[in-house]
Motif scaffolding. Structure first.
Motif, short mmCIF file in Angstrom:
data_model
loop_
_atom_site.label_atom_id
_atom_site.label_comp_id
_atom_site.label_asym_id
_atom_site.label_seq_id
_atom_site.Cartn_x
_atom_site.Cartn_y
_atom_site.Cartn_z
N ASP A 88 0.81 -1.22 0.00
CA ASP A 88 0.00 0.00 0.00
C ASP A 88 0.85 1.27 0.00
O ASP A 88 0.30 2.38 -0.11
CB ASP A 88 -0.95 0.00 1.20
N ASP A 89 2.16 1.12 0.14
CA ASP A 89 3.07 2.27 0.05
C ASP A 89 3.81 2.32 -1.28
O ASP A 89 4.62 3.23 -1.51
CB ASP A 89 4.11 2.21 1.17
N LEU A 90 3.54 1.36 -2.18
CA LEU A 90 4.33 1.22 -3.40
C LEU A 90 3.60 1.73 -4.64
O LEU A 90 2.40 1.54 -4.79
CB LEU A 90 4.69 -0.25 -3.63
N LEU A 91 4.38 2.34 -5.52
CA LEU A 91 3.95 2.60 -6.89
C LEU A 91 4.72 1.61 -7.77
O LEU A 91 5.95 1.61 -7.79
CB LEU A 91 4.28 4.03 -7.31
N LEU A 92 3.99 0.76 -8.47
CA LEU A 92 4.61 -0.21 -9.37
C LEU A 92 4.42 0.28 -10.81
O LEU A 92 3.30 0.34 -11.32
CB LEU A 92 3.97 -1.59 -9.20
N LYS A 119 9.13 5.06 7.30
CA LYS A 119 7.76 5.48 7.60
C LYS A 119 7.58 5.71 9.09
O LYS A 119 6.95 6.70 9.51
CB LYS A 119 6.77 4.44 7.08
N ARG A 120 8.11 4.82 9.93
CA ARG A 120 8.02 4.99 11.39
C ARG A 120 8.67 6.28 11.84
O ARG A 120 8.23 6.91 12.79
CB ARG A 120 8.69 3.81 12.10
N ARG A 121 9.75 6.67 11.16
CA ARG A 121 10.49 7.87 11.54
C ARG A 121 9.96 9.13 10.82
O ARG A 121 10.62 10.18 10.85
CB ARG A 121 11.98 7.68 11.24
N SER A 122 8.82 9.00 10.18
CA SER A 122 8.20 10.11 9.44
C SER A 122 9.14 10.67 8.37
O SER A 122 9.16 11.87 8.10
CB SER A 122 7.79 11.24 10.41
N MET A 123 9.92 9.78 7.75
CA MET A 123 10.86 10.19 6.71
C MET A 123 10.43 9.76 5.31
O MET A 123 10.97 10.26 4.32
CB MET A 123 12.25 9.62 6.99
N LEU A 124 9.47 8.83 5.22
CA LEU A 124 9.12 8.32 3.89
C LEU A 124 8.42 9.39 3.06
O LEU A 124 8.58 9.43 1.83
CB LEU A 124 8.23 7.08 4.01
N ASP A 125 7.67 10.27 3.69
CA ASP A 125 6.95 11.30 2.95
C ASP A 125 7.89 12.21 2.16
O ASP A 125 7.52 12.70 1.09
CB ASP A 125 6.11 12.15 3.91
N ASP A 126 9.09 12.46 2.69
CA ASP A 126 10.02 13.34 1.97
C ASP A 126 11.28 12.62 1.52
O ASP A 126 12.32 13.23 1.28
CB ASP A 126 10.36 14.59 2.79
#
Length: 477
Positions: free
Chosen positions: A138-142, A363-370
């Motif tokens: 659900d976090d992936l673009l394929l 994602k846990r560290r709130s880093m995936l968004d950027d």
């Protein structure tokens, strides 16, 4: 020869003194600093800077050799139904193939031995070989419709990382470092991590070279073991005070050279020595995985003291946390011309768990968004078999017309499959994304206009996307 005569004759001095010379231009480019200082004066912002940026950093997980998308990401039932039949000429349309299968005369198609299944709430369909990546579906673009311009490893790798198959151009990471400026004072802006070296598909330093950009933008390979970066530690028998005196003397000599000749390489050497001095304390701390909780290392599958792709994924996260702009995680051994049913499960197992753990960790560290995470090879594989047609030992040849790439974070769509290939898996047929388009879109998310990010060298303006590439809104959230 006296210094004055040398100054008159030195080619670099002449270029450096010329008001419109290459040396003056290079020196100007070299001294451009981070956006942090430029933002204080909006009028001084680079022309390539966009009003907004969704991402700050990039991780490229590169699977060298060309992963088989037909066995991992792009299910083709027709290949199982028509197993052993020749790939129809109407499908191939005269497109070139590599000499490896051209010599075998026949092109019998073969479906994947592995089952596919739906993963996540988005029901992203991928191979049973990727259960951990399935957990983060659900976090992936394929992207199933990637294309590139060449079917040979060296050329395709060079296109992926420099935007062209011609040699001597800056790499993707170098362009990113140049555009974004310094993200940290203690580590390089661009770091390369290597695992599972394969003599069959060696990774050339041009994949992380700075080309005609300043030397500080070149990627720095971090090795496993006690000395992650070569020659950073003091030589045996040289204490800290002696080393500081040596560095001070070298700096003075380089500053004299820079003033006298205008040679940008002198400034690059000064910057390199300064960064190396800071790395003497930052790198050992960075590489010490004992600081990580045991349960986190278990999640990655990393083992302290044992070099691996998993360890490199942990290091990648630690580098990002410390301000590194671009991390290139390269894993070799994906060139499966033969024996895919036996070789691919091993390689998939090596990368599946660590890659999924990296995404969860960010994602846990709130880093995936950027943070933009890219998972790709240099090209895809063919629907037809290379070598003997056997269900337990089939192989696949190179294919530049149909590749699959995963992207996560940084404002890209999540839980989504983009594009399609034809029913035979020979070529992308809907919503095609070229390598240049991927570069343009990632730069856009970093707040960079790929058409304006140019540097004049050798008499013309160059950019990562060469003379092509479009930002693809369909890939973005």
């Amino acid at each position: 020869m006296t210094d004055s005569i040398h100054d008159l004759l030195c080619r670099r001095a002449f270029l450096g003194r010329s008001a419109f010379g290459l040396g003056g231009l290079a020196a100007t480019l070299l001294h451009q600093r981070s956006f942090g200082s430029l933002l204080q004066d909006p009028a001084a912002r680079p022309s390539w800077q966009l009003p907004t940026a969704k991402a700050k950093r990039v991780v490229v997980i590169f699977l060298s050799g060309g992963l088989s998308q037909l066995d991992l990401f792009d299910e083709k039932p027709l290949l199982k139904e028509r197993r052993g039949e020749e790939l129809p000429p109407s499908v191939r349309k005269g497109e070139r193939i590599s000499g490896l299968t051209e010599r075998q005369g026949a092109l019998p198609v073969v479906g994947s031995k592995f089952e596919f299944q739906d993963y996540g709430k988005c029901k992203l369909r991928m191979s049973e070989l990727l259960p951990h990546l399935g957990e983060v579906a659900d976090d992936l673009l394929l992207i199933r419709s990637m294309q590139t311009d060449h079917v040979l490893h060296e050329a395709a790798m060079t296109i992926l990382f420099t935007g062209t198959q011609l040699l001597g151009r800056p790499s993707w990471g170098a362009w990113t470092s140049y555009a974004l400026g310094s993200g940290t004072g203690n580590l390089p802006e661009f770091v390369v991590l290597l695992s599972n070296p394969d003599p069959g598909t060696p990774l050339h330093p041009r994949l992380w070279h700075n080309g005609f950009l300043a030397g500080r933008h070149q990627g720095v390979p971090f090795r496993s073991g006690k000395e992650p970066v070569l020659f950073v530690d003091n030589p045996p028998g040289v204490d800290k005070a002696a080393r500081e005196r040596q560095l001070a003397a070298l700096r003075e000599l380089n500053e004299r050279e820079a003033r006298r000749t205008g040679d940008p390489d002198a400034d690059a050497r000064i910057a390199a020595y300064e960064t190396a001095a800071r790395m003497q304390t930052s790198v050992p701390e960075l590489a010490d995985l004992k600081q990580e909780p045991p349960e986190l290392l278990e999640e990655y599958g990393a083992e302290i003291g044992r070099p691996s792709f998993a360890n490199n994924c942990v290091l990648a996260r630690r580098l990002l946390e410390r301000g590194v702009r671009f991390v290139q995680v390269c894993d070799a051994g994906w060139d499966h011309h033969y024996n895919i049913p036996r070789a691919l499960p091993t390689k998939a197992e090596q990368v599946d768990k660590p890659t999924a753990a990296l995404l969860k960790d960010l994602k846990r560290r709130s880093m995936l968004d950027d943070t933009i995470v890219v998972f790709a090879g240099e090209f895809g594989r063919t629907p037809y078999c290379e070598g003997p047609l056997a269900f337990d030992t089939y192989g696949r040849d190179h294919n530049a017309l149909a590749c699959s790439v995963l992207v996560a974070g940084g404002g890209f769509k999540a839980g989504h499959a983009h594009g399609k290939t034809d029913d035979w898996g020979w070529s992308a047929s809907e919503d095609i994304v070229h390598v240049h388009d991927l570069h343009a879109t990632i730069l856009h998310q970093l707040g960079i206009d790929h058409q304006k990010l140019t540097v004049r060298a050798q008499g013309r303006d160059f950019r990562l996307t060469d003379v092509a590439g479009n930002v693809m809104p369909a890939l973005l959230a």
